[in-house]
Scaffold this motif. Sequence first.
Motif, PDB file in Angstrom:
ATOM      1  N   ASN A 184      21.280   7.419  42.087  1.00  0.00           N
ATOM      2  CA  ASN A 184      20.225   6.972  41.180  1.00  0.00           C
ATOM      3  C   ASN A 184      19.739   5.614  41.692  1.00  0.00           C
ATOM      4  OD1 ASN A 184      18.640   5.969  39.109  1.00  0.00           O
ATOM      5  ND2 ASN A 184      20.238   6.072  37.531  1.00  0.00           N
ATOM      6  N   PRO A 185      18.516   5.507  42.191  1.00  0.00           N
ATOM      7  CA  PRO A 185      18.069   4.243  42.786  1.00  0.00           C
ATOM      8  C   PRO A 185      17.970   3.104  41.788  1.00  0.00           C
ATOM      9  CG  PRO A 185      16.234   5.772  42.570  1.00  0.00           C
ATOM     10  CD  PRO A 185      17.467   6.552  42.219  1.00  0.00           C
ATOM     11  N   TYR A 186      18.067   3.420  40.496  1.00  0.00           N
ATOM     12  CA  TYR A 186      17.941   2.378  39.473  1.00  0.00           C
ATOM     13  C   TYR A 186      19.297   1.967  38.896  1.00  0.00           C
ATOM     14  CZ  TYR A 186      13.196   4.161  39.828  1.00  0.00           C
ATOM     15  OH  TYR A 186      11.982   4.563  40.307  1.00  0.00           O
ATOM     16  N   TRP A 187      20.380   2.449  39.479  1.00  0.00           N
ATOM     17  CA  TRP A 187      21.711   2.123  38.992  1.00  0.00           C
ATOM     18  C   TRP A 187      21.941   0.609  39.084  1.00  0.00           C
ATOM     19  CZ3 TRP A 187      25.458   3.605  36.079  1.00  0.00           C
ATOM     20  CH2 TRP A 187      26.766   3.152  36.261  1.00  0.00           C
ATOM     21  N   PRO A 188      22.341  -0.061  37.966  1.00  0.00           N
ATOM     22  CA  PRO A 188      22.439  -1.515  37.977  1.00  0.00           C
ATOM     23  C   PRO A 188      23.711  -2.058  38.620  1.00  0.00           C
ATOM     24  CG  PRO A 188      23.019  -0.693  35.817  1.00  0.00           C
ATOM     25  CD  PRO A 188      22.566   0.502  36.626  1.00  0.00           C
ATOM     26  N   GLY A 189      24.687  -1.202  38.826  1.00  0.00           N
ATOM     27  CA  GLY A 189      25.925  -1.654  39.439  1.00  0.00           C
ATOM     28  C   GLY A 189      25.847  -1.611  40.953  1.00  0.00           C
ATOM     29  N   ALA A 190      27.012  -1.768  41.592  1.00  0.00           N
ATOM     30  CA  ALA A 190      27.052  -1.651  43.041  1.00  0.00           C
ATOM     31  C   ALA A 190      26.577  -0.258  43.425  1.00  0.00           C
ATOM     32  CB  ALA A 190      28.474  -1.887  43.543  1.00  0.00           C
ATOM     33  N   PRO A 191      25.659  -0.133  44.346  1.00  0.00           N
ATOM     34  CA  PRO A 191      25.087   1.185  44.665  1.00  0.00           C
ATOM     35  C   PRO A 191      26.138   2.116  45.268  1.00  0.00           C
ATOM     36  CG  PRO A 191      24.378  -0.462  46.266  1.00  0.00           C
ATOM     37  CD  PRO A 191      25.072  -1.211  45.172  1.00  0.00           C
ATOM     38  N   PRO A 192      26.011   3.418  45.022  1.00  0.00           N
ATOM     39  CA  PRO A 192      26.924   4.375  45.642  1.00  0.00           C
ATOM     40  C   PRO A 192      26.934   4.221  47.161  1.00  0.00           C
ATOM     41  CG  PRO A 192      25.611   5.444  43.951  1.00  0.00           C
ATOM     42  CD  PRO A 192      25.036   4.077  44.129  1.00  0.00           C
ATOM     43  N   ARG A 193      28.085   4.520  47.758  1.00  0.00           N
ATOM     44  CA  ARG A 193      28.250   4.270  49.185  1.00  0.00           C
ATOM     45  C   ARG A 193      28.050   5.516  50.046  1.00  0.00           C
ATOM     46  NH1 ARG A 193      33.146   0.185  50.304  1.00  0.00           N
ATOM     47  NH2 ARG A 193      32.003   0.144  52.276  1.00  0.00           N
ATOM     48  N   THR A 194      27.664   6.637  49.418  1.00  0.00           N
ATOM     49  CA  THR A 194      27.336   7.829  50.182  1.00  0.00           C
ATOM     50  C   THR A 194      25.963   8.338  49.777  1.00  0.00           C
ATOM     51  OG1 THR A 194      28.425   9.278  48.572  1.00  0.00           O
ATOM     52  CG2 THR A 194      29.749   8.543  50.441  1.00  0.00           C
ATOM     53  N   SER A 195      25.334   9.089  50.653  1.00  0.00           N
ATOM     54  CA  SER A 195      23.971   9.563  50.412  1.00  0.00           C
ATOM     55  C   SER A 195      23.917  10.696  49.413  1.00  0.00           C
ATOM     56  CB  SER A 195      23.342  10.023  51.735  1.00  0.00           C
ATOM     57  OG  SER A 195      24.128  11.063  52.314  1.00  0.00           O
ATOM     58  N   ARG A 196      25.032  11.392  49.217  1.00  0.00           N
ATOM     59  CA  ARG A 196      25.044  12.487  48.254  1.00  0.00           C
ATOM     60  C   ARG A 196      26.488  12.921  48.010  1.00  0.00           C
ATOM     61  NH1 ARG A 196      23.488  14.231  53.060  1.00  0.00           N
ATOM     62  NH2 ARG A 196      24.697  15.888  54.090  1.00  0.00           N
ATOM     63  N   ILE A 197      26.686  13.606  46.889  1.00  0.00           N
ATOM     64  CA  ILE A 197      27.941  14.283  46.586  1.00  0.00           C
ATOM     65  C   ILE A 197      27.592  15.741  46.323  1.00  0.00           C
ATOM     66  CG2 ILE A 197      29.868  14.519  44.972  1.00  0.00           C
ATOM     67  CD1 ILE A 197      29.662  11.545  44.405  1.00  0.00           C
ATOM     68  N   THR A 198      28.275  16.637  47.019  1.00  0.00           N
ATOM     69  CA  THR A 198      28.061  18.066  46.812  1.00  0.00           C
ATOM     70  C   THR A 198      29.309  18.656  46.166  1.00  0.00           C
ATOM     71  OG1 THR A 198      26.619  18.231  48.742  1.00  0.00           O
ATOM     72  CG2 THR A 198      27.588  20.285  47.917  1.00  0.00           C
ATOM     73  N   PHE A 199      29.137  19.251  45.006  1.00  0.00           N
ATOM     74  CA  PHE A 199      30.221  19.992  44.353  1.00  0.00           C
ATOM     75  C   PHE A 199      30.066  21.458  44.744  1.00  0.00           C
ATOM     76  CE2 PHE A 199      29.859  16.291  41.587  1.00  0.00           C
ATOM     77  CZ  PHE A 199      31.190  15.938  41.414  1.00  0.00           C
ATOM     78  N   ARG A 200      31.029  21.981  45.459  1.00  0.00           N
ATOM     79  CA  ARG A 200      31.002  23.387  45.848  1.00  0.00           C
ATOM     80  C   ARG A 200      31.923  24.186  44.941  1.00  0.00           C
ATOM     81  NH1 ARG A 200      32.246  24.737  51.686  1.00  0.00           N
ATOM     82  NH2 ARG A 200      31.971  26.795  50.728  1.00  0.00           N
ATOM     83  N   ILE A 201      31.410  25.297  44.433  1.00  0.00           N
ATOM     84  CA  ILE A 201      32.188  26.178  43.560  1.00  0.00           C
ATOM     85  C   ILE A 201      32.923  27.172  44.459  1.00  0.00           C
ATOM     86  CG2 ILE A 201      32.130  27.587  41.488  1.00  0.00           C
ATOM     87  CD1 ILE A 201      30.760  24.782  41.268  1.00  0.00           C
ATOM     88  N   VAL A 202      34.247  27.005  44.557  1.00  0.00           N
ATOM     89  CA  VAL A 202      35.064  27.865  45.416  1.00  0.00           C
ATOM     90  C   VAL A 202      36.218  28.394  44.565  1.00  0.00           C
ATOM     91  CG1 VAL A 202      36.321  28.072  47.602  1.00  0.00           C
ATOM     92  CG2 VAL A 202      34.483  26.374  47.371  1.00  0.00           C
ATOM     93  N   PRO A 203      36.068  29.549  43.933  1.00  0.00           N
ATOM     94  CA  PRO A 203      37.110  30.048  43.027  1.00  0.00           C
ATOM     95  C   PRO A 203      38.436  30.374  43.709  1.00  0.00           C
ATOM     96  CG  PRO A 203      35.006  31.142  42.615  1.00  0.00           C
ATOM     97  CD  PRO A 203      34.869  30.402  43.903  1.00  0.00           C
ATOM     98  N   ASP A 204      38.404  30.799  44.962  1.00  0.00           N
ATOM     99  CA  ASP A 204      39.631  31.235  45.633  1.00  0.00           C
ATOM    100  C   ASP A 204      40.431  30.025  46.111  1.00  0.00           C
ATOM    101  OD1 ASP A 204      41.385  32.033  47.928  1.00  0.00           O
ATOM    102  OD2 ASP A 204      40.604  34.013  47.433  1.00  0.00           O
ATOM    103  N   PRO A 205      41.683  29.840  45.630  1.00  0.00           N
ATOM    104  CA  PRO A 205      42.460  28.652  46.010  1.00  0.00           C
ATOM    105  C   PRO A 205      42.802  28.606  47.493  1.00  0.00           C
ATOM    106  CG  PRO A 205      43.824  30.195  44.777  1.00  0.00           C
ATOM    107  CD  PRO A 205      42.431  30.701  44.701  1.00  0.00           C
TER     108      PRO A 205
END
Length: 493
Positions: A184-205
Amino acid sequence: MAIGVVSGCTGNATLPPGLVVALDSEPQSLDPRLGIDANSGRVADLLHVALTRSGAHAERVGELDRHWSHVDPTTLVVELRDDFRFADGTFVTADDVRATYEAVRDPATASPRRAGLEAIAAVEAPDHYTVVLRLRHPFPPILEATGLPVLAAADVRRPGVPMGAGPYRLASAETHEQIVLEPNPYWPGAPPRTSRITFRIVPDPVMRVLELERGSIHLLQETLEPEILAALGHESALSVRRSPGSSVAYLALNHGDPRLADRRVRQAIALALDREALTRFALGDAGRPATGLLPPDHWAYARLPPPRHDPRRAGRLLDRAGYPDPDGGGPRPRFRILYKTSSQPSRRRFAEAVQAQLAQVGIAVDVRTYEWGVLFADVRSGNFQMAALTWVGVTEPDHFFLAFHSSMLPPAGYNRGRYRSPVMDRLTTTARYAATPGERRRWYARVQRRAERDLPVIPLWWEDRVVVHTAALEGFEPAPSGELRSLVRAWMR
């Protein structure tokens, strides 16, 4: 899942590459008013902010809140920070807070969070950065209600995923596959240190672990089978971290079933289960048999006797309840019961272990597996007899009211087993209105002793928090509740 995606460039193209987090199931909803499962909460925690957050010791710490004060026993005044902005650049104001709370309190929303706001009579916004919570009566746990994620007032009636003001915003979401977040470019805290986070849905352990070893997944946080955990510990490219957690696994029982409504039957099931052996089977040494919902380091925890394993006494209780063994240990069971669980292989194997132990006392268990969304919908609607579930991060003991009071059937609350007890109703009501911490502790000790006697649910174990990640991931600190906000400070080197 309804999907609404924020468009636009973040301007963070120079950040290091993103990181990939594995989830075992799809979040129930990306609308924080509706999603109350663990994975919904973990994603929402990066997309949204609240008046307060839960601290390291289950205390409330300010987030949107600059300062709060009890003007009188039924009035809580919250002064907001003026530097938080939603992902479209608009500032978060008291009107947004008021609109969010009113939307959750509206029965038409059918929010499972509504019960937690029952004590609120009105939410007022006298100016842009002041919120006043008017209570129907003095209510000591009211600060727990300030953890509600705040949405933009213009968004609360729109379809799709509501916009948040957290450190990340939603870039894209593909049902059953992956969810991508960007800063979020408007985040008032220290900016995130990665360009993105991807949550992958992987049901099989097994697939989750293989992809972690290959490097296509960077982080997973879950219950791992002991042999897999031991093997990963020898993998030099991975880091395995374990710490005490605040989640409790339990067997949910439907008290609408006349057999399970009988306390003697519930006690027999609890005595038939070797919960210490089941914990070792499921977790190895990464968990402890539970005596109740609150872990031992919680301020309201009451010491209770350890779980007993006594199949003979279980058989006698079943006899007294009117379910004698028809064959004296022969093939015919006393009765059959349906056990619903998720389709994850580890959950299926655990269900089979429960099935084998209950068979020793003459209870036949039929195991059926379902995708998580179907299972959770069945449990909420009361369409089950027995199911294994987990409460994640119980911090406020008023959870006992929401889970065990007879008025808290879904969607109002979390009493999914339809448990009813006038005694528990009185205890949980008195405890939630006790004025001092000492009084609350004493009343919640009585609540826990009653739960140990009545067994509205059967506690199984307290889980350690186990996190496995690639050694290239820096800056991530696991939380006892499993929330992932520290990913803001994490990066891939």
